[in-house]
Scaffold this motif. Structure first.
Motif, PDB file in Angstrom:
ATOM      1  N   GLY A 143       0.787  -1.224   0.000  1.00 26.65           N
ATOM      2  CA  GLY A 143       0.000   0.000   0.000  1.00 26.65           C
ATOM      3  C   GLY A 143       0.818   1.273   0.000  1.00 26.65           C
ATOM      4  O   GLY A 143       0.292   2.349  -0.307  1.00 26.65           O
ATOM      5  N   VAL A 182       3.493   4.103  -1.311  1.00 26.44           N
ATOM      6  CA  VAL A 182       3.776   4.667  -2.629  1.00 26.44           C
ATOM      7  C   VAL A 182       5.286   4.754  -2.832  1.00 26.44           C
ATOM      8  O   VAL A 182       6.018   5.176  -1.929  1.00 26.44           O
ATOM      9  N   LYS A 200       6.415  -3.896  -7.005  1.00 22.44           N
ATOM     10  CA  LYS A 200       5.273  -4.809  -6.973  1.00 22.44           C
ATOM     11  C   LYS A 200       5.533  -6.006  -6.069  1.00 22.44           C
ATOM     12  O   LYS A 200       4.601  -6.553  -5.468  1.00 22.44           O
ATOM     13  N   THR A 257       2.717   0.648  -4.389  1.00 22.81           N
ATOM     14  CA  THR A 257       2.122   1.306  -5.549  1.00 22.81           C
ATOM     15  C   THR A 257       3.125   2.232  -6.210  1.00 22.81           C
ATOM     16  O   THR A 257       3.574   3.203  -5.596  1.00 22.81           O
ATOM     17  N   TYR A 292       1.412  -2.416 -15.702  1.00 21.97           N
ATOM     18  CA  TYR A 292       1.460  -1.065 -15.121  1.00 21.97           C
ATOM     19  C   TYR A 292       0.557  -0.057 -15.824  1.00 21.97           C
ATOM     20  O   TYR A 292       0.567   1.124 -15.463  1.00 21.97           O
ATOM     21  N   GLU A 300      -1.490   2.211 -13.628  1.00 16.82           N
ATOM     22  CA  GLU A 300      -0.838   2.950 -12.545  1.00 16.82           C
ATOM     23  C   GLU A 300      -0.769   4.440 -12.885  1.00 16.82           C
ATOM     24  O   GLU A 300      -0.818   4.848 -14.041  1.00 16.82           O
TER      25      GLU A 300
END
Length: 392
Positions: free
Chosen positions: A74, A76, A92, A97, A343, A346
């Motif tokens: 979770g 960043v 990942k 993220t 991705y 994202e």
């Protein structure tokens, strides 16, 4: 095909066979043996750091750095879109993220856009930087093609917000600053962590393999511990943490020790060959040989020709195939990571230069064994092809 000039291949001119045979004679072929320690010490001495840990790959070095940086599911992590996908995949692995920040003209992360993202898209409470409620835990800065990111600006931003910096120096072993507050410091020794790769096409190779360093020697020791399955008691197989099978083998390290002996000469050749290419492409109307950052001494690992798209509309694939027919191996810069299937959903932030360069950069042969005659042949054929494509 009378000749073939590869893009970038290993060079084994030194003691590689001698050291590998010695490791075989000793019977130490796996993740124990004296050559691993020798390589770690040689790396540390070259980089001017206290400690390095040899590991299985540059990817494992990045993964271990993210683990040690405390990146959790979770969180960043700010990453570049214009690099090899291995720089981002470990994010990942941690179920974190990625958010993609644009590059500047060095192909490395743009500190101005990094700062704007932190100021405009994040919240800072004086302790934690958050984006959409999630902690921004780390920044992965890649020194692309042996270039150097603007680490002075990036470190100022990271330190202001308490974000860890992981330097991906997998392409930049031997690149260093010659000016500014980090003068004399090598790529991979400025951030909280520095990661290196010894893949077959890198400036030195162990076949696979990599290495990692960090600000604190004790941090490197813990990374080394994690890379060997976090074994607390070797006799009774006691494990207090989740570990990884990420340690380098002694056979790989034997290659690496010999390659480290040759590294200064390899850098000298890369720099000399770049200067010849630069001279030969000077004033060419259909493509420009990209420079390296001022105030740095680059290992000049890869050479990049930026094609003038106002005159050349042929696809990069057509260009590469045509040059291959002339016995010249080239490649396009990577497909943007944010456009790859894993991705594509994202978040990105103000991507402008990354797609610009992704459509224009052609990497040309840069092996340390390439001869002056081969460089001249490559240049002549590239020029002839681009002129014909422009005229056509």
């Amino acid at each position: 095909m009378d000749r073939f000039i590869p893009l970038s291949i290993p060079n084994f001119e030194g003691n590689e066979k001698k050291y590998v045979n010695d490791a075989l004679d000793q019977g130490w072929v796996s993740t124990g043996g004296a050559y691993i320690t020798k390589l770690e010490r040689a790396m540390a001495a070259f980089l001017g750091v206290e400690n390095t840990a040899a590991c299985q790959s540059g990817t494992s070095a990045l993964h271990l750095s993210l683990v040690e940086a405390g990146v959790k599911p979770g969180d960043v992590v700010l990453v570049p879109p214009l690099t090899f996908i291995a720089a981002v995949n470990p994010v990942k692995y941690q179920f974190a993220t990625p958010v993609f920040i644009d590059c500047d003209d060095s192909f490395c992360m743009d500190p101005q856009k990094l700062k704007a993202f932190c100021e405009e898209a994040c919240t800072w409470d004086g302790i934690t930087l958050t984006h959409n409620g999630a902690a921004v835990k780390a920044i992965v800065v890649v020194h692309v093609f042996g270039n150097m990111a603007d680490m002075e600006a990036i470190m100022d931003i990271a330190e202001a917000y308490g974000v860890k910096v992981i330097e991906d120096a997998t392409e930049a072993l031997g690149t260093k600053y010659t000016e500014g507050c980090y003068a004399g410091r090598y790529a991979g020794t400025i951030g909280d962590f520095g990661c290196f790769s010894f893949n077959g096409n890198k400036i030195i190779t162990t076949g696979g393999g990599g290495a990692v360093t960090a600000r604190a020697s004790s941090t490197v020791d813990h990374i080394r511990f994690l890379s060997t399955q976090a074994k607390t008691d070797p006799h009774y197989y006691i494990h207090d943490e989740v570990g990884y099978n990420y340690r380098m083998t002694n056979l790989q390290a034997a290659l690496g020790v010999a390659q480290m002996e040759e590294l200064p000469e390899f850098i000298r050749r890369k720099q000399r060959n770049y200067e010849l290419y630069k001279e030969l492409f000077q004033g060419f109307a259909y493509g420009t040989l990209m420079p390296f950052r001022a105030g740095t001494d680059s290992n000049k690992w890869f050479y990049s020709l930026c094609i003038d798209r106002s005159r050349i509309t042929a696809s990069m694939r057509e260009i590469i195939v045509a040059l291959h027919g002339k016995g010249i191996e080239t490649r396009a810069i990577w497909g943007l990571i944010n456009e790859q299937k894993p991705y594509e959903n994202e978040e990105t932030y103000k991507l402008e230069k990354a797609p610009y360069y992704a459509d224009r950069i052609l990497n040309i042969p840069s092996s340390t064994q390439i001869t002056e005659d081969e460089i001249r042949y490559v240049t002549d054929e590239v020029k002839q092809l681009l002129r014909s494509l422009a005229d056509g």
